[in-house]
Design an enzyme around this catalytic site. Sequence first.
Site, PDB file in Angstrom:
ATOM      1  N   GLU A  20       0.967  -1.167   0.000  1.00  0.00           N
ATOM      2  CA  GLU A  20       0.161  -0.033   0.228  1.00  0.00           C
ATOM      3  C   GLU A  20       1.100   1.684   0.103  1.00  0.00           C
ATOM      4  O   GLU A  20       0.205   2.591  -0.341  1.00  0.00           O
ATOM      5  CB  GLU A  20      -1.088  -0.271   1.189  1.00  0.00           C
ATOM      6  CG  GLU A  20      -1.920  -0.865   0.545  1.00  0.00           C
ATOM      7  CD  GLU A  20      -1.352  -2.497   1.508  1.00  0.00           C
ATOM      8  OE1 GLU A  20      -1.274  -2.710   2.242  1.00  0.00           O
ATOM      9  OE2 GLU A  20      -1.872  -3.855   0.648  1.00  0.00           O
ATOM     10  N   HIS A  80       4.344 -14.943  -2.068  1.00  0.00           N
ATOM     11  CA  HIS A  80       3.533 -14.586  -2.340  1.00  0.00           C
ATOM     12  C   HIS A  80       4.144 -12.680  -2.038  1.00  0.00           C
ATOM     13  O   HIS A  80       4.240 -11.893  -2.520  1.00  0.00           O
ATOM     14  CB  HIS A  80       2.863 -13.880  -0.337  1.00  0.00           C
ATOM     15  CG  HIS A  80       2.037 -12.974  -0.182  1.00  0.00           C
ATOM     16  ND1 HIS A  80       0.625 -12.448  -0.480  1.00  0.00           N
ATOM     17  CD2 HIS A  80       2.099 -11.767   0.650  1.00  0.00           C
ATOM     18  CE1 HIS A  80       0.044 -11.295  -0.594  1.00  0.00           C
ATOM     19  NE2 HIS A  80       0.850 -10.789   0.595  1.00  0.00           N
TER      20      HIS A  80
HETATM   21  N1  INI Z   1       3.389  -6.693   3.905  1.00  0.00           N
HETATM   22  C1  INI Z   1       4.470  -6.690   4.263  1.00  0.00           C
HETATM   23  O1  INI Z   1       4.850  -4.756   4.599  1.00  0.00           O
HETATM   24  N2  INI Z   1       5.823  -6.883   4.736  1.00  0.00           N
HETATM   25  C2  INI Z   1       5.420  -8.531   4.692  1.00  0.00           C
HETATM   26  O2  INI Z   1       5.789  -9.292   4.801  1.00  0.00           O
HETATM   27  C3  INI Z   1       4.540  -8.914   4.055  1.00  0.00           C
HETATM   28  N3  INI Z   1       4.368 -10.214   3.417  1.00  0.00           N
HETATM   29  O3  INI Z   1       4.774 -10.718   3.584  1.00  0.00           O
HETATM   30  O4  INI Z   1       3.094 -11.001   3.075  1.00  0.00           O
HETATM   31  C4  INI Z   1       3.634  -8.109   4.055  1.00  0.00           C
HETATM   32  N4  INI Z   1       1.719  -7.842   3.395  1.00  0.00           N
HETATM   33  C5  INI Z   1       0.903  -7.790   3.564  1.00  0.00           C
HETATM   34  C6  INI Z   1       1.077  -6.760   1.591  1.00  0.00           C
HETATM   35  O5  INI Z   1       1.837  -5.798   2.116  1.00  0.00           O
HETATM   36  C7  INI Z   1      -0.395  -5.413   1.747  1.00  0.00           C
HETATM   37  O6  INI Z   1      -0.787  -5.312   3.168  1.00  0.00           O
HETATM   38  C8  INI Z   1      -1.216  -6.684   1.665  1.00  0.00           C
HETATM   39  O7  INI Z   1      -1.346  -7.810   0.845  1.00  0.00           O
HETATM   40  C9  INI Z   1      -2.980  -6.124   1.269  1.00  0.00           C
HETATM   41  O8  INI Z   1      -2.885  -5.783   0.577  1.00  0.00           O
END
Ligand code: INI
Length: 149
Positions: free
Chosen positions: A48, A78
Amino acid sequence: MSQRYLIVASRFNDLISKALLSGATEVFSEAGIGASQLDTLWVPGCFELATVAAQAARSNTYTAIVCLGAVIRGDTPHFDYVCAQTAAGLQQVAVATGTPVIFGVLTTDTIEQALSRSGIKGGNKGKDAAHAALSMAKTMQQLKELTKR
Ligand code: INI
């Protein structure tokens, strides 16, 4: 014109983000950037960061925008999607708007690697990100003067 900076930090892995934020804030304060010249916003995750950075850059309010967070590799792909889209999104905002957007996002295999880059166990990449923002502010000012001639 007085300088104004925005830090956007990701709540995901917030132990790391808070440490990066504290490093960045320290550097801005040492550089004479007062509290009224520094705003901080939080987003749910690194994915985001570009949304907020884009809107902030389009407002022409900020000298530079520092994005902070940590993406730590898990067991699924992911990680790769979040890293790639975060980096590409932030670069796109910077290039499209001309506002420097700093990539202060750790992308690590383990939490230990993130800890040792966030000032908790070692150096602090949040400090480096703030230094990059200050450096880009100078460069963009120089460029403005050069292109006025
Ligand atoms: N977001 C992060 O900032 N760090 C991470 O390690 C991470 N992992 O590992 O999933 C992560 N996922 C969330 C992503 O940034 C979004 O907020 C989510 O997919 C909603 O759009």
